[in-house]
Every structure is written in structure tokens, then in C-alpha cells.
Design an enzyme around this catalytic site. Structure first.
Site, PDB file in Angstrom:
ATOM      1  N   SER A  27      31.513  18.699 -20.599  1.00 16.10           N
ATOM      2  CA  SER A  27      31.643  20.104 -20.235  1.00 16.10           C
ATOM      3  C   SER A  27      30.386  20.570 -19.495  1.00 16.10           C
ATOM      4  O   SER A  27      29.947  19.920 -18.539  1.00 16.10           O
ATOM      5  CB  SER A  27      31.908  20.942 -21.494  1.00 16.10           C
TER       6      SER A  27
ATOM      7  N   HIS B 239      40.551  20.020 -22.439  1.00 16.19           N
ATOM      8  CA  HIS B 239      39.132  19.931 -22.102  1.00 16.19           C
ATOM      9  C   HIS B 239      38.356  19.160 -23.160  1.00 16.19           C
ATOM     10  O   HIS B 239      37.226  18.739 -22.904  1.00 16.19           O
ATOM     11  CB  HIS B 239      38.550  21.336 -21.938  1.00 16.19           C
TER      12      HIS B 239
ATOM     13  N   ASP C 295      43.077  19.765 -17.747  1.00 13.38           N
ATOM     14  CA  ASP C 295      41.773  20.357 -18.076  1.00 13.38           C
ATOM     15  C   ASP C 295      41.377  21.305 -16.954  1.00 13.38           C
ATOM     16  O   ASP C 295      41.153  20.865 -15.823  1.00 13.38           O
ATOM     17  CB  ASP C 295      40.728  19.257 -18.250  1.00 13.38           C
TER      18      ASP C 295
END
Length: 408
Positions: free
Chosen positions: A217, A374, A283
Site C-alpha cells: 500500500s 487491496h 484493487d
């Protein structure tokens, strides 16, 4: 009007359901911003077992970084999560600069590549390496809302900040007309004092060990900027970067700069790239910040085509270039609608009352729990508990990945 927590979550959940159930959306903007799947594209050919083993192992290493700031990681290499999977690792240090987008968490460890028995009785062995893991964010506010900040000019640091007086080396690559997300750059600036001195010392101690930078991330964006400084400003070689769900770090100039520094346009040996940008079907974070604002993804993408856990080698595609239509750039319109709804919902989040939990984050901002795509990179990342996220409990090793599986 002040919203109750349940009302806020309900509204946002409805937005997510509407977004993901919509099959078509006309994306405003120029044709260059239109991303659609190529129905005639061949199915992915998959990747090799050693490369799959490498990516899967790195996903567990970056998952351990989520223990920083909670229960912690302690020497020699202990935590309540997946540390027992890596008996050959030795923790050097960990850092936690704070909870905001401009802050960073992570750890540095040395993997001596010596096979040993873990607590489960399994053997775990990796190639010798210096590992730097950058944690992602616990808060969807940081992932979505704070991605709205204005980019600024990006200039690689001219010299290390360890107190030496030597002049900077003339870089082989220059970044022309580059801008970078301000929050990402500030996060690396806040982090480099904890990372660079340790890496300099470890390189002297283990000169043959590659430096493995891994991030999930927002940690992926910090890993990207860290790698550029190591490669360009310091002139270090043998630096390998692997990111999972990395956002767009900057504009087209910066994307081109990353491609040049890591030779990502050379498609002769895609599994041998020194930068692997792993993305996942559905995602939305790799599509942020939006291309309408001038942000662009760099090359080196490795696309997981299977939405649910667990993927296999045949579910992973080595993408070509910055904008491969068979990868995240070719996501169908429902994902683009989801991304935009998530972003524009920030007005609702920021206008709502600020009910905070003990860690300082408003409860409604914990929407990353809804974005499983994600988090689902080989395992469900982001929760420091024994065995990892409860979604992974009871799961054994990936089939075909035994303790003697060779890695790349």
C-alpha cells in the site's frame, strides 16, 4: 447535520455495493484516460514456481511490518504474527514515525539464508539479503482522502546524510519534469534517517547481500522513493524492490524515471526485473491518485488475475510497459467507478463527526476492511495476530511450495 457512525458506514457501504455492481461507466476525460479490457487478449501464461515462491514469501515479510506500532517486532526476530516462518532472519531495528500519511513504519532485518526448523517443524530458507519492509496504513483515510494532496517537484537527494563530506556522485539518470505526491515524499524524508545509516553499515558488513525493499500500500510508494535514492543518489547496485498495491507515486516524468533507473522497459527477462509492482484484480489503490490529475503508474507490474484467495502460478501475469490493458490499467469500468466513489466519498468522511478510537483514528475510517482486494496479496495482509488475519487461519503452505523450493 451530524451523522451517526452506523449511518456513515451504511451510506459508504451502499456506495461500494452500487459501484461494484455497475458494469459500465463512461469515464470522463480524454481517450488516453479510458481504460477498458481487451476481449481478444490471450489468457495469462503464468509465472515460474521459483518466482511465485519469492513473491509469496515477500508478502509474508511485509505483513509482519503491521506488527510495528501495535504488539511490535523484537530481537532476534519475534512477533505474534508470522515471524516464526523466518528463523533465518535477524532483526536490526524497527521504526515508527507516527500514524499520518507523512509518517512511516517498518523494520530492517538480515536474512542469512540458513535453513532452520521453525516452531511448526517446517524448514524455511531464503537467499541471503538485507530486508527493509515498509508497512502500509491502517486507515482508509490515509489511502483515499490524503491522496488528494498536490504533487511537488521531485529531485533525488544529491548525497547521503550520514555526516560525510564527500561530494555527490554525478547520477547516471536524471528526472526531467518530475513531480511526486507530497505525502509520499515527506514520508520517505521522515524515514530515511532510520534507514540509510543502518543500510550503509550493513552493506559494509555483508557486501554480497542484495538489498530487498518491500512495501504494501502506501509503504510501496515509500519503498519506491527509497529505492530511487539508493540507486540514483548513492549509486548502489543490487537493490531489488517488490511492492504490493502500490499507489501512483508521481507524474509521467517520474514514472519514466523509475522505468529508466530499473530498466523496466526491457522485456527479455521480466521475472528478472529489479522492480516488481504487484497488483491485484479489483484493487482500486494502484489507480490512485487519479490519472486526471496527471499521475501515472510506472512499469514492472505483476498482475494477480484471480480475485479471491488463493492464487496459483497460472493466475499471475507479467505485464508489459506502464499501461498493459491485460493488467490493472485494463480494469473494467466497475473498478474505475469504485475508485471514484471511494475517493469522492471523502467529503462525507471528513464532514462527519470525528468519533475516535484509542489509537486516534475515527472508526469510520477503518474502511480498508471493506477493500479486501487491496489486502489479498497471497495472504490477507494487515493484521498482526497469530497466524495472520483470521481469513488465513487453517491455511497451510501454498501447494508445491515446500521448504526446498528454490526462489528467485
Amino acid at each position: 447535520m451530524r451523522f451517526k457512525l452506523a449511518d456513515s458506514l451504511s451510506l459508504i457501504t451502499v456506495q461500494l455495493i452500487l459501484a461494484t455492481s455497475t458494469l459500465a461507466l463512461s469515464n470522463p476525460g480524454s481517450s488516453s484516460q479510458k481504460h477498458s479490457p481487451n476481449p481478444s487478449a490471450p489468457s495469462p501464461k503464468g509465472i515460474s514456481v521459483p518466482f511465485f515462491a519469492t513473491l509469496e514469501r515477500l508478502s509474508r515479510l511485509v505483513d509482519i511490518a503491521y506488527c510495528i506500532g501495535t504488539t511490535g517486532v523484537r530481537k532476534p526476530f519475534n512477533c505474534v504474527s508470522r515471524c516464526n516462518d523466518f528463523p533465518s532472519l535477524s532483526l536490526i531495528n524497527a521504526w515508527n514515525t507516527g500514524p499520518l500519511l507523512s509518517d512511516s513504519c517498518g523494520y530492517i532485518a538480515v536474512d542469512h539464508g540458513v535453513a532452520q526448523h521453525g516452531d511448526s517443524g517446517d524448514l524455511t530458507a531464503g537467499e541471503p539479503a538485507i530486508v527493509v519492509a515498509f508497512r502500509g496504513t491502517y486507515s482508509i483515510a490515509n489511502t483515499i482522502v490524503d491522496l488528494s494532496t498536490v504533487p511537488q517537484e521531485y529531485v533525488p537527494y544529491p548525497s547521503p546524510d550520514h555526516g560525510g563530506s564527500e561530494p555527490p556522485n554525478e547520477p547516471e539518470h536524471t528526472c526531467t519534469n518530475c513531480t511526486v505526491h507530497m505525502g509520499f515524499l515527506q514520508s520517505w524524508k521522515n524515514t530515511r534517517q532510520f534507514v540509510l545509516p543502518q543500510l550503509r553499515q550493513l552493506r559494509l558488513q555483508y557486501p554480497s547481500y542484495p538489498i530487498q525493499l518491500v512495501g504494501h500500500s502506501l509503504g510501496g510508494s515509500v519503498a519506491c522513493l527509497a529505492a530511487l535514492e539508493l540507486k540514483v543518489s548513492l549509486g548502489w547496485e543490487n537493490v531489488i524492490v517488490t511492492t504490493f498495491g502500490e499507489p501512483r507515486v508521481g507524474n509521467e516524468g517520474l514514472a519514466r524515471f523509475v522505468d529508466e533507473v530499473f530498466y523496466l522497459n526491457d522485456d527479455n527477462n521480466p521475472e528478472g526485473r529489479e522492480f516488481r509492482r504487484v497488483t491485484h484484480k479489483e484493487d482500486p489503490v494502484p489507480l490512485l491518485p487519479l490519472s486526471e490529475w496527471g499521475y501515472k503508474s510506472h512499469a514492472g507490474e505483476v498482475y494477480i488475475t484471480k480475485q479471491e484467495l488463493t492464487p496459483s502460478e497460472s493466475d499471475i501475469y507479467m505485464c508489459i510497459g506502464d499501461n498493459d490493458p491485460k493488467c490493472i490499467a485494463g480494469a473494467d469500468d466497475s473498478l474505475w467507478m469504485t475508485t471514484r466513489r471511494l475517493f469522492h466519498a471523502r467529503n462525507l468522511w471528513t464532514a462527519s463527526d470525528k468519533l475516535a478510537e484509542p489509537n486516534g483514528f475515527p472508526s469510520r475510517f477503518k474502511l480498508w476492511q471493506l477493500l479486501f482486494a487491496h489486502r489479498d496479496y497471497f495472504w490477507r495482509l494487515g493484521l498482526c495476530v497469530p497466524g495472520g488475519d483470521p481469513a488465513d487461519w487453517g491455511r497451510g503452505r501454498y501447494q508445491g511450495l515446500g521448504p526446498d523450493t528454490e526462489e528467485l
